[in-house]
Design an enzyme around this catalytic site. Sequence first.
Site, mmCIF file in Angstrom:
data_model
loop_
_atom_site.group_PDB
_atom_site.id
_atom_site.type_symbol
_atom_site.label_atom_id
_atom_site.label_comp_id
_atom_site.label_asym_id
_atom_site.label_seq_id
_atom_site.Cartn_x
_atom_site.Cartn_y
_atom_site.Cartn_z
ATOM 1 N N SER A 43 0.809 -1.222 0.000
ATOM 2 C CA SER A 43 0.000 0.000 0.000
ATOM 3 C C SER A 43 0.841 1.270 0.000
ATOM 4 C CB SER A 43 -0.913 0.014 1.232
ATOM 5 O OG SER A 43 -1.767 -1.099 1.249
ATOM 6 N N GLY A 84 -12.687 0.098 6.209
ATOM 7 C CA GLY A 84 -11.917 -1.135 6.108
ATOM 8 C C GLY A 84 -10.433 -0.836 6.035
ATOM 9 N N ASP A 115 -18.630 -2.873 11.467
ATOM 10 C CA ASP A 115 -18.710 -3.733 10.290
ATOM 11 C C ASP A 115 -19.330 -2.914 9.164
ATOM 12 O OD1 ASP A 115 -19.429 -5.583 8.313
ATOM 13 O OD2 ASP A 115 -19.840 -7.155 9.775
ATOM 14 N N HIS A 170 -12.925 -5.006 -4.311
ATOM 15 C CA HIS A 170 -12.542 -6.216 -5.052
ATOM 16 C C HIS A 170 -12.624 -7.485 -4.191
ATOM 17 C CE1 HIS A 170 -7.950 -6.834 -4.148
ATOM 18 N NE2 HIS A 170 -8.585 -6.453 -3.062
#
Length: 352
Positions: free
Chosen positions: A167, A190, A240, A259
């Site tokens: 990243s 996330g 979540d 993805h």
Amino acid sequence: MALMAPNPSSQPPLWVTSGDPRAAVWKMVQGVYRFSALYAMARLDLAGWLSDGPRTAAELASSCGARQDQLTRLLRALTAMGFLEAADDTFALTEYGATLNSRLPDSMRWAVLSAGEPGSWNAMTGVTEAVRTGVAPFPEAYGSMYGYLERNPEAGHDFDAFMASRSKDAAAALARQYDFSGIRTVTDVGGGVGLVLATLMTAHPALQGTVFDLKEVAQRAEQFLAVRNLTDRCQFVAGDYFDSVPEGSDLYLLASIVHNHGREDAIRVLRQVRAAMRPDSRLLALDVLLPQDGRPHFGFDLDIRMMAVFNGGQERDQVEYAALLSEADLRVTRVEALPPTPLSMIEATPTF
């Protein structure tokens, strides 16, 4: 060193000429053998033991806890592959082998360890069944990827290090290329430990941030942010993203999130983000976009891994990605590649 190892671009067996179409298949078969040797090099941390200079096979065997006779065979193969060079019984790193030195910020060791980790490796052997049935072999055998990493700390550590190294370049490119003027708050959906967001906040000191991820990540994320002196500007919120997302940020970042999911789940995530956005908020997704003309691209290789590891996980082209966003009442306003990485940034805003 007296003997320089060859370039690690593999050659077909001597009985197959380079013009023979079978050579391409042989190179793939050899790749399995060669990767196994490279994984052993990474797991034994040979690049680390050799980072201060050449050592004998006996010295390396003592350092990494291996049998000298077996290690010598591995060292010989790695020399032939171009990752080591040898003179007599002394071995040293080549420029290729040095890339596995874990002391380097862009070390390739973590990519090799994550790909060769037993759960991940075994899953790749199940691609045939995934093609037949549509069921990813990894969750079938081990449950969710992230649950597996929690249960296997060594694999979890290697995965975190790999994701951080992977990243880093994309985050730096995003910090350079994207115009953050007018943006005050960013929620990284996330976001894991917060590497991408931390990179953006370091480059743009006016930003305030929120890392949003499962509670299992909280301790690692808070430590990561504290080391970078960002706790006064950035908070971790547990949750979540299928249920809800923190509301009201100027920008919502989804780095390699969409993805991971099939169409229905990807739209669920995007709808939760859309529900949290103000009319003037922006969404910024970082993902691989497959070329529509079919030219060779890293994304096609990665798509096979996604098939093995995540039920529904897949790479998409720009048209497919835009269709997902549209289903979540978002429209694409900008798409731009993030070289030198294979990722692109896809900006979207609410349609109403």
